[in-house]
Design a protein around this motif. Structure first.
Motif, short mmCIF file in Angstrom:
data_model
loop_
_atom_site.label_atom_id
_atom_site.label_comp_id
_atom_site.label_asym_id
_atom_site.label_seq_id
_atom_site.Cartn_x
_atom_site.Cartn_y
_atom_site.Cartn_z
N LYS A 197 0.88 -1.13 0.00
CA LYS A 197 0.01 0.11 0.13
C LYS A 197 0.92 1.20 -0.13
O LYS A 197 1.88 1.34 0.74
N ALA A 198 0.64 2.24 -0.84
CA ALA A 198 1.52 3.27 -0.96
C ALA A 198 1.64 4.42 0.22
O ALA A 198 0.36 4.37 0.78
N ARG A 199 2.45 4.82 0.47
CA ARG A 199 2.54 5.57 1.82
C ARG A 199 1.93 6.82 1.50
O ARG A 199 2.12 7.49 0.42
N THR A 254 -5.03 -1.28 -2.40
CA THR A 254 -3.64 -1.66 -2.29
C THR A 254 -2.95 -1.88 -3.80
O THR A 254 -3.75 -1.66 -4.86
N THR A 255 -1.58 -2.14 -3.78
CA THR A 255 -0.65 -1.99 -4.81
C THR A 255 -0.11 -3.35 -5.24
O THR A 255 0.35 -3.98 -4.44
N THR A 266 4.34 -4.74 5.93
CA THR A 266 4.46 -3.66 5.01
C THR A 266 4.42 -4.44 3.80
O THR A 266 4.07 -3.70 2.60
N THR A 267 4.73 -5.89 3.44
CA THR A 267 4.52 -6.41 2.11
C THR A 267 3.94 -7.73 2.41
O THR A 267 4.22 -8.58 3.35
N VAL A 292 14.24 3.08 14.67
CA VAL A 292 13.51 2.07 14.09
C VAL A 292 12.34 2.49 13.51
O VAL A 292 11.03 2.81 14.16
N MET A 293 12.02 2.55 12.23
CA MET A 293 10.92 2.74 11.39
C MET A 293 10.64 1.81 10.40
O MET A 293 11.63 1.17 9.78
N THR A 294 9.27 1.77 9.65
CA THR A 294 8.90 0.92 8.75
C THR A 294 9.26 1.56 7.54
O THR A 294 9.46 2.80 7.63
N GLN A 295 9.79 0.66 6.31
CA GLN A 295 9.97 1.28 5.28
C GLN A 295 9.23 0.51 3.86
O GLN A 295 8.77 -0.70 4.26
N GLY A 296 9.19 1.14 2.95
CA GLY A 296 8.65 0.47 1.80
C GLY A 296 7.23 0.65 1.21
O GLY A 296 6.79 0.50 0.32
N GLY A 297 6.58 1.08 2.35
CA GLY A 297 5.07 1.37 2.16
C GLY A 297 4.43 1.64 3.54
O GLY A 297 4.83 1.42 4.60
N GLN A 298 2.86 2.04 3.30
CA GLN A 298 2.21 2.05 4.47
C GLN A 298 1.95 0.61 4.80
O GLN A 298 1.77 -0.37 4.15
#
Length: 489
Positions: free
Chosen positions: A63-65, A303-304, A277-278, A95-101
């Motif tokens: 899902k796009a951020r 979603t993508t 995230t994925t 610590v942070m999430t990455q890649g998308g929402q």
């Protein structure tokens, strides 16, 4: 009679037969070479994509951020405690999430229930930025050179007697190191799909299905070498100590993930309870990936869905350029050369028939029907075509073997996408949230020759012989016995 005459005529015209066969052989060899190199390009691209997707993954759901709200800050924020000691070591992890929402973990089951989906696994991608170092407290000293007391020289700013100057802080400062690396939360109950699927454990072991929330980690080989980690080593993330149980090496190319943790532990670190995230998806039929993509997009809004063919468009570098040349220019060139070879073979066969006027005219005068003369010419052309096919296959295999033996190196530039696992870690700026990161991989090119390619070459040889024989046979069938008498001088 047909076989005896055919053998005799081919023996008499060895040079002409060899010229026709070589013309066909060159066209067929070029087709084999281009097809084998194209197959090698596809294999190289698959190796690159596996480093992002994982073995057996057909598509990912992300899902796009969303854009940050006005006034909110997405930049790093580190806080350190003030202490009274003159030199104090400080360390903090962001610590942070990455890649998308982030997506709800319950969405994994919803995706797995879609038509055409064989299995689905969730993963959490994190970026850890570690800042550690020390502050050194400065000393306040008076700027006067008169013999004042030590207490006045080190008094508070603004203090001192009428004869002293304003105190100044001298010395002190800070010295900090910044280290950024990527972390992937893995569903330990299904490791055949997801970010760890494309990795091979070369030291130690992988997670067990019981270690869903254990404080253990598998680290990538390059990251373990950089940090000098071995099986049994420990490290901390945000105060939690993890034990290295395995060292993982990519099956095909460099991995963009440095540390693998059980999914629950990654969710705790990233303050992302019951989130991923994925979602990695495997289809029941690889031929129906596009329809499965549409099914997921229509039933799960927002979603993508990214397939391997979508991700291939993000690969750049010499691999992408060479693949485009092989798929475009190479194939069109091979088709053009093949058509030219067919035409040359047909014209040479027709020309050879024209020089055999007396022979065919005499055969017709002896009672040979036109169909028998045509069959004779077609038979000779078919033999020439098969000889050309054999030579072409030999030349094509030699060219493919040469390419594989040389193994030219191609580079692939991977741009991170919403479905990817982020950029390479291990250094500042490596794949932070909302950032576009990239990784350059080096792939050795091979040129595998499949049975399908060999069958195609045989088919082309037969087709070339038939085309040449059809033109020559048509010309031979139009000859009359009287033509043979005219040619007698």
């Amino acid at each position: 009679m047909f076989g005896i005459y055919l053998k005799r005529e081919l023996s008499r015209r060895k040079k002409a037969a060899l010229v026709i066969a070589m013309g066909l052989a060159l066209g067929i060899a070029l087709v084999i070479t281009v097809n084998s190199v194209s197959a090698g390009m596809q294999q190289a691209q698959d190796k690159v994509l596996k480093s992002l997707y994982g073995l057996g993954t057909d598509m990912t759901v992300t899902k796009a951020r969303t854009a940050p709200k006005s006034g909110s800050s997405q930049g790093p924020n580190f806080k350190f405690d003030a202490k009274s000691s003159s030199k104090t070591s400080q360390s903090s992890d962001r610590v942070m999430t990455q890649g998308g929402q982030a997506l709800k973990s319950s969405l994994v089951k919803q995706v797995a229930a879609q038509k055409g989906v064989d299995s689905a696994v969730g993963a959490l991608s994190l970026n850890v930025t570690k800042v550690d170092g020390s502050f050194t407290q400065g000393k306040a000293k008076s700027s006067t050179s008169s013999g004042s007391s030590g207490s006045q020289q080190q008094g508070a700013p603004g203090g001192g007697d009428s004869g002293g100057g304003q105190p100044q802080v001298q010395g002190g400062g800070a010295n900090f190191n910044v280290n950024s690396y990527s972390v992937a939360g893995v569903d330990v109950t299904n490791q055949d799909l997801g970010p760890l699927a494309a990795m091979k454990i070369t030291s130690g072991r992988t997670f067990t299905s019981a270690q869903t929330d254990a404080k253990v980690a598998v680290v990538g080989k390059s990251y373990a070498k950089e940090k000098k980690y071995k099986v049994g080593s420990t490290f901390k993330i945000s105060g939690t100590t993890y034990t290295v149980i395995g060292i993982a090496t990519p099956d095909s190319s460099e991995s963009t993930t440095d540390v693998y943790l059980p999914l629950k532990q990654a969710q705790t670190l990233g303050d992302a309870k019951n989130e991923v995230t994925t979602i990695y998806v495997k289809a029941t039929d690889s031929q129906q990936i596009s329809s499965v993509k549409k099914e997921i997009q229509s039933n799960i809004s927002g979603t993508t869905v990214t397939t391997s063919s979508d991700l291939a468009s993000t690969v750049s570098g010499s691999l992408s350029t060479a693949s485009s040349l092989a798929a475009g220019v190479g194939k069109w060139l091979s088709v053009a050369v093949l058509i030219a070879a067919f035409l040359v073979a047909a014209l040479l066969t027709s020309s050879a028939v024209s020089r055999r006027v007396r022979e065919f005219g005499t055969l017709k005068a002896l009672g040979w029907p036109s169909r028998k003369v045509t069959r004779q010419v077609v038979g000779e052309s078919m033999v020439n075509g098969l000889i050309g096919g054999g030579l072409g296959i030999a030349l094509g295999l030699a060219a493919a073997y040469t390419v594989t033996a040389i193994s030219p190196k191609l580079t692939a530039q991977l741009g991170s996408s919403g479905g990817g696992m982020g950029g390479p870690g291990g250094g500042p700026g490596g794949g932070g949230p909302g950032q576009q990161s990239s990784s350059t991989l080096e792939i050795a090119l091979s040129a595998p020759v499949s049975l399908t390619t060999i069958a195609l070459a045989v088919g082309l040889a037969v087709a070339g012989g038939l085309i040449a024989g059809a033109m020559g046979g048509w010309r031979a069938s139009r000859m009359r016995p009287a033509d043979a008498l005219r040619s007698v001088s």
